[in-house]
Write an enzyme that holds these catalytic residues in place. Structure first.
Site, short mmCIF file in Angstrom:
data_model
loop_
_atom_site.label_atom_id
_atom_site.label_comp_id
_atom_site.label_asym_id
_atom_site.label_seq_id
_atom_site.Cartn_x
_atom_site.Cartn_y
_atom_site.Cartn_z
N ASP A 199 -4.72 -10.77 29.25
CA ASP A 199 -6.13 -11.11 29.48
C ASP A 199 -6.39 -11.63 30.90
O ASP A 199 -7.31 -12.42 31.12
CB ASP A 199 -6.64 -12.16 28.47
CG ASP A 199 -6.33 -11.77 27.04
OD1 ASP A 199 -6.52 -10.59 26.72
OD2 ASP A 199 -5.89 -12.62 26.27
N LYS A 217 -6.81 -7.30 34.10
CA LYS A 217 -6.22 -6.06 34.60
C LYS A 217 -7.21 -4.92 34.58
O LYS A 217 -7.23 -4.08 35.48
CB LYS A 217 -5.00 -5.67 33.75
CG LYS A 217 -3.86 -6.64 33.83
CD LYS A 217 -2.74 -6.26 32.91
CE LYS A 217 -3.05 -6.41 31.43
NZ LYS A 217 -3.32 -7.77 30.97
N GLY A 236 -7.18 -5.19 25.07
CA GLY A 236 -8.63 -5.10 25.18
C GLY A 236 -9.00 -5.27 26.63
O GLY A 236 -8.98 -6.38 27.15
N HIS A 237 -9.23 -4.16 27.33
CA HIS A 237 -9.52 -4.24 28.76
C HIS A 237 -11.03 -4.16 28.98
O HIS A 237 -11.66 -3.18 28.62
CB HIS A 237 -8.79 -3.10 29.50
CG HIS A 237 -7.30 -3.29 29.50
ND1 HIS A 237 -6.42 -2.33 29.87
CD2 HIS A 237 -6.55 -4.37 29.16
CE1 HIS A 237 -5.18 -2.80 29.78
NE2 HIS A 237 -5.24 -4.03 29.34
N GLN A 261 -1.19 -6.39 28.09
CA GLN A 261 -0.62 -7.73 27.84
C GLN A 261 -0.06 -8.32 29.15
O GLN A 261 -0.50 -7.93 30.22
CB GLN A 261 0.46 -7.68 26.74
CG GLN A 261 -0.09 -7.37 25.35
CD GLN A 261 -0.20 -5.91 25.04
OE1 GLN A 261 0.68 -5.13 25.35
NE2 GLN A 261 -1.28 -5.49 24.42
P1 IMP Z 1 0.83 -7.95 18.72
O1 IMP Z 1 0.92 -7.31 20.05
O2 IMP Z 1 -0.43 -7.60 17.97
O3 IMP Z 1 2.07 -7.72 17.89
O4 IMP Z 1 0.75 -9.54 18.94
C1 IMP Z 1 1.83 -10.29 19.46
C2 IMP Z 1 1.34 -11.38 20.40
O5 IMP Z 1 0.80 -10.76 21.57
C3 IMP Z 1 0.22 -12.25 19.84
O6 IMP Z 1 0.37 -13.56 20.37
C4 IMP Z 1 -1.04 -11.61 20.42
O7 IMP Z 1 -2.11 -12.54 20.50
C5 IMP Z 1 -0.54 -11.21 21.79
N1 IMP Z 1 -1.29 -10.11 22.37
C6 IMP Z 1 -1.19 -8.79 22.06
N2 IMP Z 1 -2.03 -8.07 22.82
C7 IMP Z 1 -2.64 -8.92 23.64
C8 IMP Z 1 -3.59 -8.75 24.70
O8 IMP Z 1 -4.03 -7.65 25.04
N3 IMP Z 1 -3.98 -9.91 25.33
C9 IMP Z 1 -3.48 -11.12 25.00
N4 IMP Z 1 -2.60 -11.32 24.03
C10 IMP Z 1 -2.17 -10.23 23.36
#
Ligand code: IMP
Length: 426
Positions: free
Chosen positions: A18, A21, A45-46, A226
């Site tokens: 977040d 990017k 989520g971009h 991420q």
């Molecule tokens: P997952 O990717 O859904 O398996 O989540 C694993 C961890 O990564 C959790 O703490 C999510 O909140 C975090 N996470 C996954 N995608 C994002 C993102 O795009 N932004 C911020 N945190 C993310």
């Protein structure tokens, strides 16, 4: 970045995701020919704001908003097709023509409904705070060599046989995990039948497309999702996502060799946020955390969850610089700090009484560290209209100088608002 010397540049998050990017990719895509997503899936989520329109892209690279750019979803991504189609429809409704400009790797793995059921069931015991999009279980299947890939849709009968086995396996796991939910084979078969005609025309050997583009001297932007601290190897394990979010993952996930990459831009917020569970050493105390959240609009783009907010953590960014090989830094959301009278910066940690400048491997130790704060006087003037460094108040420039010195990476961009034009190129 993305000039004659950095024709193949990676944009990565250098905190917990977040960082903005999407905006940087949107700005850089102006001079790109190809933009490639290389890992993650619909967990990302971009957000990109153009005029009064806000676009939230989950799987389609942010470069799609530029008409001259071709976008690729690389082999390292786990693709959720229905969500992808919804994104495509949304773009079309808003006047963005994507025809002939979006391709999906035929080697990419699919995220199917049973992955989401498994994600939800394991969350009940693991409590990682995942996005619930089935990302972890889809990567587990990939590395367990039982995934279903885009190319499998070309032979639907074989794909259905695979499904029979995978759905039965998922149901055994769900039972073992004490979940009352079950995946239905017929629903999955119908889903694949429905997906194939729309997904297959987009399927391609995307690694080959990137290779050819680079050989022809075109400019390629590799878009990470991420952030470094969510990387499965380098992040705050187990509170991480299931892919390599760092620059090394870009070569693998885009299907090119590491020698092809010649620039790595790390994106950081001027402060720090985290969504999901796990330690956040510089988390701000009340009321500052709430104020950062409110001013920065810090709510998850995918889940709507409030993000935890804190001060800039230089240990995190130094570490991200090292594991990514960052060649430049983009600092975003500087304007969010405009009204603060004093801005702490975490310069290092103290762990069991000793100064600690490196990231501990153990999540438990990271939960125990005490940040060593430097206090910076706030500039208390708006920065949103600045377009050159010289336009910024001297306090804001001093703040940026300090972030650069602590991180050890030159700042190349500063973002001072959500709009496309609110950017300073250094
Ligand atoms: P997952 O990717 O859904 O398996 O989540 C694993 C961890 O990564 C959790 O703490 C999510 O909140 C975090 N996470 C996954 N995608 C994002 C993102 O795009 N932004 C911020 N945190 C993310």
């Amino acid at each position: 970045m993305l000039d004659a010397k950095t024709t193949c540049t990676v944009v990565v998050g250098a905190q917990w995701g977040d960082e903005g990017k999407g905006k940087l990719v949107d700005v850089l895509a102006e001079r790109a020919d190809l933009v490639v997503r290389y890992q993650g899936g619909a967990n990302a989520g971009h957000t990109v704001v153009i005029g009064d329109k806000q676009f939230i892209l989950r799987q389609i690279p942010s470069g799609i908003l530029h008409q001259q750019v071709t976008c690729l979803i690389g082999n390292g991504v786990v693709v959720e097709p229905e969500n992808l189609f919804a994104e495509l429809d949304q773009l079309r409704e808003r006047g963005i023509d994507t025809s002939g400009r979006l391709f999906v790797s035929d080697r990419a793995h699919l995220v199917l409904p049973y992955h989401k059921l498994l994600d939800a069931a394991s969350e009940r015991s693991q409590k990682l705070g995942t996005t619930g999009r089935g990302i972890g279980p889809a990567y587990e299947d990939k590395y367990g060599r039982r995934g279903i890939r885009v190319t499998d849709l070309r032979r639907l009968e074989c794909a259905k046989d695979l499904l029979e086995d995978r759905v039965a396996r998922a149901n055994r796991l769900l039972e073992m995990m004490g979940s009352g939910e079950r995946a239905r084979l017929e629903d999955h078969v119908r889903l694949l039948e429905r997906l194939a005609p729309r997904l297959l025309p987009l399927a391609a050997d995307t690694g080959l497309l990137v290779h050819r583009a680079l050989r022809e001297g075109r400019r390629v932007l590799l878009e990470g999702a991420q952030g470094a601290l969510l990387d499965v190897d380098h992040g705050t394990y187990p509170y991480v996502t299931s892919s390599n979010t760092t620059a090394g993952g870009a070569a693998v996930g885009a299907g090119i060799g590491p020698t092809a990459i010649n620039g790595v831009l790390g994106v950081v917020k001027a402060y720090t946020t985290r969504v999901g569970n796990g330690p956040l050493p510089t988390e701000a105390e009340s009321p500052f955390g709430e104020r950062l959240r409110e001013l920065g609009g810090e709510f998850g783009a995918v889940t709507g969850r409030p993000r935890r907010c804190g001060w800039f953590d230089a240990t995190v960014v130094r570490y991200a610089a090292r594991v990514n090989g960052l060649t430049g830094l983009a600092v975003t959301k500087l304007d969010v700090l405009d009204s603060f009278a004093e801005i702490p910066v975490g310069a290092a940690y103290r762990l069991d009484g000793d100064r600690c400048e490196e990231m501990p491997a153990e999540v438990e130790a990271l939960g125990r560290v005490q940040p060593v704060y430097e206090k910076h006087r706030g500039w208390q003037q708006p920065t949103g209209t600045a377009r050159r460094l010289a336009d910024l108040p001297s306090g804001a420039r001093a703040y940026l100088d300090r972030l650069e010195a602590l991180s050890g990476v030159p700042i190349r961009y500063v973002s001072v608002g959500t709009r496309r034009d609110q950017i300073i190129e250094v």
